[in-house]
Design an enzyme around this catalytic site. Sequence first.
Site, PDB file in Angstrom:
ATOM      1  N   CYS A 114      30.265  34.536  50.556  1.00 40.16           N
ATOM      2  CA  CYS A 114      29.886  34.894  51.919  1.00 40.16           C
ATOM      3  C   CYS A 114      29.041  33.807  52.590  1.00 40.16           C
ATOM      4  O   CYS A 114      29.525  32.713  52.846  1.00 40.16           O
ATOM      5  CB  CYS A 114      29.189  36.256  51.910  1.00 40.16           C
ATOM      6  SG  CYS A 114      29.203  37.113  53.490  1.00 40.16           S
ATOM      7  N   HIS A 115      27.768  34.074  52.887  1.00 40.15           N
ATOM      8  CA  HIS A 115      26.886  33.078  53.500  1.00 40.15           C
ATOM      9  C   HIS A 115      26.196  32.199  52.454  1.00 40.15           C
ATOM     10  O   HIS A 115      25.506  31.243  52.803  1.00 40.15           O
ATOM     11  CB  HIS A 115      25.824  33.759  54.373  1.00 40.15           C
ATOM     12  CG  HIS A 115      26.357  34.243  55.685  1.00 40.15           C
ATOM     13  ND1 HIS A 115      27.066  35.413  55.812  1.00 40.15           N
ATOM     14  CD2 HIS A 115      26.294  33.705  56.923  1.00 40.15           C
ATOM     15  CE1 HIS A 115      27.411  35.582  57.075  1.00 40.15           C
ATOM     16  NE2 HIS A 115      26.953  34.562  57.777  1.00 40.15           N
TER      17      HIS A 115
END
Length: 192
Positions: A114-115
């Site tokens: 994800c991030h």
Amino acid sequence: MSDQLDGKTVGIVLAPRGSEEAEFTEPRDAVTEAGASVEVIGVETGEVETVNNDLDSAGSYEVEKTFADASVEEYDGFVVPGGTVGADILRADDDAVEFVHDFFATEKPLCVICHGPWTLVEADVVDGRQLTSYHSLETDIRNAGGDWVDEAVVVDEGLVTSRNPDDLDAFCDKVVEEIEEGEHEDRETDDV
């Protein structure tokens, strides 16, 4: 419970706040069920709260060791969950960035979702690598020299990346597979 990862130790990160709960718990559970022991590493020890969908409070979990007190040699694999706030905190922490950089250089599996790849960018290890992330990081990764692709999970010589919580099944399968495989001596680390 299988014995695929018996005798292996996996480090999993939790930021002081803002790590996405499922991106922490599902990989943790997958490697534990495969027989690995898990150690939770963070900026500071103690209880930290995770989130769901970046905004909603989720569970509380214990960080057992700080980056400053951990050694990359202790772990057979390392997992960095996302969560916008958590990933932003980690990429701004010198100890976290140095640990990720040094772990990448060991050629052992580094698994990021994800991030979380923001930390990879800050650690200066994406140049020449193919990876994925949450779609909003595409420009950051390309600007750092990475080849961003829109796929559920991407493996580049033991660097495992994934887009978001919807891809957790594929991500967790690859995390276990790559940690079982071990070091990736073909991974180019001379420039990191």
